[in-house]
Design a protein around this motif. Sequence first.
Motif, PDB file in Angstrom:
ATOM      1  N   SER A  17       0.830  -1.199   0.000  1.00  0.00           N
ATOM      2  CA  SER A  17       0.000   0.000   0.000  1.00  0.00           C
ATOM      3  C   SER A  17       0.866   1.250   0.000  1.00  0.00           C
ATOM      4  O   SER A  17       2.020   1.229   0.457  1.00  0.00           O
ATOM      5  CB  SER A  17      -0.901   0.025   1.244  1.00  0.00           C
ATOM      6  OG  SER A  17      -1.779  -1.074   1.265  1.00  0.00           O
ATOM      7  N   GLN A  82      -5.326   6.893  -1.130  1.00  0.00           N
ATOM      8  CA  GLN A  82      -4.878   5.663  -0.477  1.00  0.00           C
ATOM      9  C   GLN A  82      -4.937   4.542  -1.501  1.00  0.00           C
ATOM     10  O   GLN A  82      -6.000   4.275  -2.066  1.00  0.00           O
ATOM     11  CB  GLN A  82      -5.776   5.336   0.722  1.00  0.00           C
ATOM     12  CG  GLN A  82      -5.423   4.049   1.431  1.00  0.00           C
ATOM     13  CD  GLN A  82      -4.071   4.101   2.115  1.00  0.00           C
ATOM     14  OE1 GLN A  82      -3.740   5.090   2.761  1.00  0.00           O
ATOM     15  NE2 GLN A  82      -3.301   3.035   1.986  1.00  0.00           N
ATOM     16  N   ASN A  84      -4.242   0.588  -2.113  1.00  0.00           N
ATOM     17  CA  ASN A  84      -4.020  -0.723  -1.513  1.00  0.00           C
ATOM     18  C   ASN A  84      -3.937  -1.793  -2.599  1.00  0.00           C
ATOM     19  O   ASN A  84      -4.363  -1.572  -3.734  1.00  0.00           O
ATOM     20  CB  ASN A  84      -5.159  -1.062  -0.551  1.00  0.00           C
ATOM     21  CG  ASN A  84      -5.260  -0.091   0.607  1.00  0.00           C
ATOM     22  OD1 ASN A  84      -4.252   0.472   1.059  1.00  0.00           O
ATOM     23  ND2 ASN A  84      -6.472   0.107   1.105  1.00  0.00           N
TER      24      ASN A  84
END
Length: 124
Positions: A17, A82, A84
């Motif tokens: 990530s 973000q 991931n």
Amino acid sequence: QVQLAESGGGLVQAGDSLRLSCAVSGRTLSSLAMGWFRQAPGKEREFVAGITRDTKITYYADSVKGRFTVSRDNGRNTVYLQMNSLKPEDTAVYYCAAGRSSTASLKMGAVDSWGKGTLVTVSL
């Protein structure tokens, strides 16, 4: 004049990530539609994610849905991405983008300001 400064890119392995940040200056963030685009080597720049001024609506490219999350902190004048479960095909320079019109328009390319980009490299 809006200025955008990305940070947080780097070299990671598949499955890892990363969180990208975009610091916004020159204009109040809450007045701007914001998003992220990326450009892989030899390919055109493409839309990745966008978020409305009030944070209530987000948009994602099909290739990142369920893995990436865009958010914004209008108080901190910062937008985040973000990421991931990164894949090698996510390797690209990631650009922060701001628009004075709607986020839906920004998604279609109505961008008024670009950051300089941050490189994300995902290895196997």
